[in-house]
Design a protein around this motif. Structure first.
Motif, short mmCIF file in Angstrom:
data_model
loop_
_atom_site.label_atom_id
_atom_site.label_comp_id
_atom_site.label_asym_id
_atom_site.label_seq_id
_atom_site.Cartn_x
_atom_site.Cartn_y
_atom_site.Cartn_z
N THR A 161 2.80 -11.48 -6.98
CA THR A 161 1.47 -11.68 -7.56
C THR A 161 1.12 -10.55 -8.51
O THR A 161 0.53 -10.77 -9.58
CB THR A 161 0.41 -11.77 -6.44
OG1 THR A 161 0.72 -12.89 -5.61
CG2 THR A 161 -0.98 -11.93 -7.02
N VAL A 162 1.49 -9.31 -8.14
CA VAL A 162 1.21 -8.16 -9.00
C VAL A 162 2.00 -8.27 -10.30
O VAL A 162 1.47 -8.03 -11.40
CB VAL A 162 1.57 -6.85 -8.26
CG1 VAL A 162 1.38 -5.64 -9.17
CG2 VAL A 162 0.73 -6.71 -7.00
N THR A 206 -0.44 -14.17 -2.88
CA THR A 206 -0.16 -13.34 -1.72
C THR A 206 0.44 -12.01 -2.15
O THR A 206 1.38 -11.97 -2.94
CB THR A 206 0.82 -14.05 -0.77
OG1 THR A 206 0.24 -15.29 -0.34
CG2 THR A 206 1.09 -13.20 0.46
N VAL A 207 -0.13 -10.93 -1.62
CA VAL A 207 0.38 -9.59 -1.88
C VAL A 207 0.66 -8.90 -0.55
O VAL A 207 0.18 -9.33 0.50
CB VAL A 207 -0.61 -8.74 -2.71
CG1 VAL A 207 -0.86 -9.36 -4.06
CG2 VAL A 207 -1.92 -8.55 -1.94
N ILE A 208 1.45 -7.86 -0.61
CA ILE A 208 1.65 -7.00 0.57
C ILE A 208 0.80 -5.77 0.37
O ILE A 208 1.04 -4.98 -0.55
CB ILE A 208 3.13 -6.61 0.73
CG1 ILE A 208 3.98 -7.86 0.95
CG2 ILE A 208 3.31 -5.64 1.89
CD1 ILE A 208 5.47 -7.59 1.02
N LEU A 209 -0.22 -5.63 1.21
CA LEU A 209 -1.13 -4.49 1.13
C LEU A 209 -0.71 -3.44 2.15
O LEU A 209 -0.39 -3.77 3.29
CB LEU A 209 -2.57 -4.93 1.44
CG LEU A 209 -3.37 -5.56 0.30
CD1 LEU A 209 -4.68 -6.09 0.84
CD2 LEU A 209 -3.64 -4.55 -0.79
N THR A 219 -2.25 0.30 -1.78
CA THR A 219 -1.78 -0.38 -2.97
C THR A 219 -1.22 -1.74 -2.59
O THR A 219 -1.09 -2.07 -1.41
CB THR A 219 -0.71 0.46 -3.70
OG1 THR A 219 -0.42 -0.14 -4.97
CG2 THR A 219 0.57 0.54 -2.88
N ALA A 220 -0.91 -2.54 -3.59
CA ALA A 220 -0.37 -3.88 -3.38
C ALA A 220 0.92 -4.02 -4.16
O ALA A 220 1.06 -3.50 -5.26
CB ALA A 220 -1.38 -4.93 -3.82
N ARG A 255 0.34 -5.38 5.44
CA ARG A 255 -0.09 -6.70 5.87
C ARG A 255 -0.12 -7.63 4.66
O ARG A 255 -0.41 -7.20 3.56
CB ARG A 255 -1.49 -6.61 6.49
CG ARG A 255 -1.94 -7.91 7.15
CD ARG A 255 -3.39 -7.83 7.58
NE ARG A 255 -3.65 -6.70 8.43
CZ ARG A 255 -4.87 -6.41 8.88
NH1 ARG A 255 -5.89 -7.16 8.52
NH2 ARG A 255 -5.06 -5.37 9.66
N GLU A 256 0.19 -8.89 4.89
CA GLU A 256 0.08 -9.87 3.82
C GLU A 256 -1.38 -10.31 3.67
O GLU A 256 -2.09 -10.45 4.66
CB GLU A 256 0.96 -11.08 4.11
CG GLU A 256 2.44 -10.84 3.89
CD GLU A 256 3.25 -12.12 3.91
OE1 GLU A 256 2.69 -13.16 4.33
OE2 GLU A 256 4.42 -12.09 3.50
#
Length: 578
Positions: A487-488, A467-470, A482-483, A358-359
């Motif tokens: 952004t990471v 915004t990350v994808i978790l 994890t993300a 999920r974002e």
């Protein structure tokens, strides 16, 4: 809810009788005395009303549930539970009507002696019927109790380890006590005086009573048989009606297209077409394992009802995620199954809201010890591991105390996430607070290790919000939340930039904006980040508190910035922390 509540009442009723029967292993007198207490409890008018309500409600709701099922593609466990449930009224009919009904209708005194005599003396078939009825009721109740409680914390914490033992031991002791008491009654029945006393206490003066009672039992059997037959007829009629209803197409993103009649649920469509679909709770809307993501729909779906909404809120599902067992499409629909079809109760308990990605807007922190590789060249492996563990423990405790999550340890550093379970501003504030406290904890750690280190430990911290994808990624035991995303990468680059800027903490402008801090533009610097066309605006400081100094000097309005654990530290003390 009514079916569950009524089932719990009936299970407690069966448990009470099983416990009483077990006392037959002691003596017939003890069993009779305990039986009188049990009968007085269940004979109390409010309790009697509750019992009769539970009996009628559970039977009716079970029949209605079977009548409304659109297909009979159910698991073996569900077949066993349904079969046992339908058999219980027929197996226990003679016992129930020969005791409670006979007492209310004909004034008979249904003592435990009467139950034992009528069971063991009248006809051997009654022994088999009673034993089979008790076992069927117990197994049916245990399955229902398991299905209801297996996702609850108390079941997992203490009841599960002993549940199987109790489920086996209680009926075994009960049947043994019942048979033992029956054998004693068989011996007592050989005494004419005992039988004369028994008949006198039975309070049956009219021989026609037994004929009338038998006729009532026969009529009840016909009623029960008619109810079951009505369910079968309704199933046939509903199937015929569905054939004439409008057809819709359900397309599975990673599977086939299924054409079904309108009105059924997505889970029923899957089961009817043989499409593998997880459903740990059997389609009762309790476990969330059948959930699907709606990709496209020709007709807007009806909103979820209260029961489904509670489950979706518990797993923090987005608006386009629904339970397949509750979703009834009004038109063509395209969905994606979100869990593997072979998911079990055990794995379902560990499923998190982020299992399928999920974002999310979060603040990412990268931390790294400075020149640690050079420092370890002259140290024994044990000393190196000890230092890493001490540093990781101290910093990890800070992150977790502020609501952050350690994503992964990277040798002499780590990555942490803030905002997995919180909003943007609290996440940014928590990350800044953590950075300040970590700097203070590193100073304390250096003081503790002053005799062990040639020079103090130093670290760099990078913070970036975006915004990350978790999601849960990886394989086997290495799988975890994890993300990933731009952004990471930026946060990692900011941590590396602390070396070039000669500071401890490098914060992006996005963190400042998210935390709603007011810092003059003149305090900003811009750096290039690999993979990004435009430069990133950053603030290089030695402590988050340093961000307040330019704000005060510029006469900018104050706000509620992050709370810092190291508030007693002088403003310029960040210089000797680097």
């Amino acid at each position: 809810m009514m079916r569950t509540g009524s089932g719990l009442v009936l299970f407690f009723y069966v448990l009470a009788h099983f416990s009483t029967h077990g006392l037959g292993l002691i003596s017939h007198e003890v069993l009779s005395a305990a039986g009188e207490i049990t009968e007085e409890f269940w004979g109390f008018l409010p309790i009697t009303i509750l019992l009769y309500w539970a009996l009628a409600t559970h039977f009716v709701t079970a029949l209605v549930g079977l009548a409304l099922r659109r297909n009979l593609q159910i698991t073996l466990r569900e077949w066993i539970q349904a079969g046992l449930g339908l058999s219980i009224p027929f197996l226990m009919l003679v016992h129930v009507m020969g005791t409670r009904y006979a007492s209310a209708r004909y004034g008979l005194d249904p003592s435990y002696t009467y139950v034992l005599v009528s069971t063991f003396i009248s006809s051997p078939i009654y022994i088999v019927l009673n034993a089979a009825g008790l076992v069927a009721a117990w197994v049916h109740g245990c399955i229902g109790l398991y299905m209801w409680s297996r996702f609850k914390d108390w079941y997992r914490s203490w009841f599960e380890p002993v549940g199987l033992v109790l489920a086996t031991l209680i009926p075994a002791v009960s049947l043994a006590g019942f048979l033992s008491a029956g054998r004693r009654v068989e011996l007592l029945a050989q005494d004419p005086e005992f039988m004369d006393t028994y008949r006198e206490e039975l309070n049956v003066t009219d021989p026609q009573t037994w004929t009338s009672l038998t006729a009532d039992m026969d009529a009840t059997r016909w009623v029960l048989s008619g109810a079951v037959l009505a369910v079968i007829v309704l199933q046939i009629l509903r199937r015929a009606a569905r054939r004439r209803s409008k057809e819709i197409t359900i397309t599975y993103l990673d599977g086939p297209k299924v054409v079904v009649n309108k009105g059924g649920t997505v889970l029923e469509a899957s089961q009817g077409a043989g499409v593998p679909h997880a459903s740990v709770c059997g389609g009762r809307g309790r476990c969330s394992t059948c959930r699907v993501q709606i990709i496209e729909t020709a007709v807007p779906t009806t909103p979820p009802l209260e029961a489904e909404s509670r489950v979706l809120e518990r797993i923090r599902a987005p608006e386009n995620v629904r339970l397949a067992c509750q979703l009834r499409p009004e038109g063509d629909i395209k969905v994606q199954r979100l869990l593997p079809s072979d998911v079990t109760v055990k794995t379902a308990r560990t499923v998190s809201p982020w299992s399928n990605g999920r974002e999310k807007t979060a603040t990412v922190m990268f931390v790294d010890l400075r020149d640690f590789t050079k420092m370890t060249e002259t140290r024994l492996p044990f000393d190196v591991v000890y230092l890493i563990n001490q540093f990781s423990k101290a910093m990890g405790e800070v992150v977790e105390s502020q609501g952050g999550r350690i994503d992964k340890f990277l040798g002499d550093g780590f990555m942490a996430l803030f905002g997995v379970d919180s909003d943007v501003r609290p996440a940014a504030e928590a990350a800044l607070s953590s950075a300040g406290e970590m700097i203070g904890r590193l100073r304390t750690l250096n003081e503790q290790l002053v005799g062990e280190l040639d020079e103090p430990l130093r670290m760099g911290i990078g913070l970036h919000t975006g915004t990350v994808i978790l999601g849960e990624m990886g394989y086997g035991s290495a799988r975890g939340l994890t993300a990933i995303g731009d952004t990471v990468n930026v946060a990692s680059r900011l941590e590396a930039a602390t070396k070039d800027l000669g500071c401890t903490l490098c914060i992006s402008e996005d963190v400042i904006t998210a935390a709603e801090l007011a810092v003059p533009i003149s305090a900003q610097q811009k750096i290039s980040v690999r993979g990004k066309r435009s430069k990133v605006s950053i603030f290089g400081v030695n402590h988050p508190d340093d961000l307040t100094a330019p704000r005060q000097a510029a006469g900018l309005p104050q706000n509620d910035g992050p709370a810092h654990a190291d508030t007693t530290e002088p403003a310029d003390s960040g210089q000797d922390k680097a």
